[in-house]
Design an enzyme around this catalytic site. Structure first.
Site, PDB file in Angstrom:
ATOM      1  N   ASP A 262      28.928  34.802  41.322  1.00  0.00           N
ATOM      2  CA  ASP A 262      29.849  35.864  41.726  1.00  0.00           C
ATOM      3  C   ASP A 262      30.671  35.308  42.884  1.00  0.00           C
ATOM      4  OD1 ASP A 262      31.189  38.044  42.757  1.00  0.00           O
ATOM      5  OD2 ASP A 262      29.416  39.338  42.897  1.00  0.00           O
ATOM      6  N   VAL A 263      31.950  35.042  42.633  1.00  0.00           N
ATOM      7  CA  VAL A 263      32.763  34.370  43.650  1.00  0.00           C
ATOM      8  C   VAL A 263      33.037  35.244  44.873  1.00  0.00           C
ATOM      9  CG1 VAL A 263      33.855  32.808  41.994  1.00  0.00           C
ATOM     10  CG2 VAL A 263      34.960  35.001  42.542  1.00  0.00           C
TER      11      VAL A 263
ATOM     12  N   ASP B  77      30.257  31.198  35.919  1.00  0.00           N
ATOM     13  CA  ASP B  77      30.920  32.452  35.561  1.00  0.00           C
ATOM     14  C   ASP B  77      29.996  33.605  35.921  1.00  0.00           C
ATOM     15  OD1 ASP B  77      33.475  33.020  33.508  1.00  0.00           O
ATOM     16  OD2 ASP B  77      32.034  34.674  33.628  1.00  0.00           O
TER      17      ASP B  77
ATOM     18  N   LYS C 176      47.786  36.631  44.066  1.00  0.00           N
ATOM     19  CA  LYS C 176      48.160  35.267  43.694  1.00  0.00           C
ATOM     20  C   LYS C 176      49.156  34.650  44.678  1.00  0.00           C
ATOM     21  CE  LYS C 176      45.521  34.862  40.087  1.00  0.00           C
ATOM     22  NZ  LYS C 176      44.410  33.884  40.067  1.00  0.00           N
TER      23      LYS C 176
ATOM     24  N   TYR D   1      47.867  42.185  41.359  1.00  0.00           N
ATOM     25  CA  TYR D   1      47.694  40.811  40.877  1.00  0.00           C
ATOM     26  C   TYR D   1      48.639  39.860  41.608  1.00  0.00           C
ATOM     27  CZ  TYR D   1      47.405  36.938  37.540  1.00  0.00           C
ATOM     28  OH  TYR D   1      47.234  35.713  36.952  1.00  0.00           O
TER      29      TYR D   1
END
Length: 261
Positions: free
Chosen positions: A64-65, A38, A161, A157
């Protein structure tokens, strides 16, 4: 507990709280060793402590993705600690709420960067590790009901997605020859702190109370309630397990029947 995942190692992004923590708990309860990842390193360590207190093998790593180097380092840490990776849960994400006409370009870009680019980078970096291992594996991605349909105040969002599902389908097609399956979970309404925050924000936008917002959302769910986190986690556990070895490229909706209402 059935030891469905005994001897397996799972890596979970966004694992410090909410759905990610619930999935980490579910994986651990089935015998998996879990690396909780995370961006909030403190909360991440607390989550790993919780899992260890329950008797699981668990470690924490900050990640950190959106940062390729950070993801590579996290993958290396998982391999150094556990020696292998069997399942990857790409769950890290953000959920801003704003009408289309009020959505700032910076907020839209940030949502795409975290939710979509972050997923792409996670699948790429860990997909490389799984291919190198040569033993197959599973990758499960958090999309959303809003990855299948649009809705009010969800432009950024929903766009992110929808994109996630495209990445999942492409990854599934390319990695199948390596016996790696890739799937998405599309949750509906789930009882999390994030959902409480979204209800508060939607109430502020609409002039209603958070309770009224929640009641209106619940009325659209045929089962008559929001999901609990552990109910949703079962779906991730299934997709990460050997029971789903012939399931790939799918987007599994867990929404209490909203799609058919």
């Amino acid at each position: 507990m059935t030891d469905l995942l005994a001897g397996r190692v799972a890596f979970v992004t966004g694992g410090a709280r909410g759905i990610g923590l619930g999935v980490a708990r579910g994986l651990a309860s089935e015998g998996a060793a879990v690396m909780v990842a995370d961006i909030d390193a403190t909360a991440c360590e607390a989550a790993a402590d919780e899992l260890r207190s329950a008797g699981a093998q668990a470690e924490a790593v900050g990640v950190d993705v959106t940062d390729e180097a950070s993801l590579r380092s996290a993958a290396d840490s998982c391999l150094a600690r556990f020696g292998r990776i069997d399942a990857v849960i790409a769950n890290a994400g953000i959920a801003p709420l704003a009408p289309l006409l009020d959505t700032r370009a910076a907020d839209f870009r940030r949502t795409i960067e975290v939710n979509l680019t972050g997923t792409f980078l996670t699948l790429r970096e860990f997909g490389r590790r799984l291919v190198d291992q040569g033993q197959g594996g599973s990758m499960v991605v958090s999309s959303s009901l809003f990855g299948l349909r649009g809705g009010r105040e969800n432009t950024a969002y929903s766009a992110s997605k929808f994109g996630v599902i495209g990445v999942v389908q492409c990854a599934a097609a390319e990695l199948a020859e390596h016996d790696i399956v890739v799937n998405a979970v599309c949750p509906g309404q789930v009882n999390t702190a994030l959902m409480d925050k979204l209800c508060d924000e939607r109430a502020a936008l609409s002039g209603r109370t958070p309770g009224d917002v929640r009641a209106a959302m619940t009325s659209g769910v045929p089962l008559g309630r929001f999901a609990e986190i552990d109910e949703l986690a079962h779906t991730y556990v299934f997709l990460a397990s050997p029971m789903a070895r012939y399931t790939t490229g799918q987007s599994l909706v867990v929404d209490g029947g909203m799609q058919v209402a």
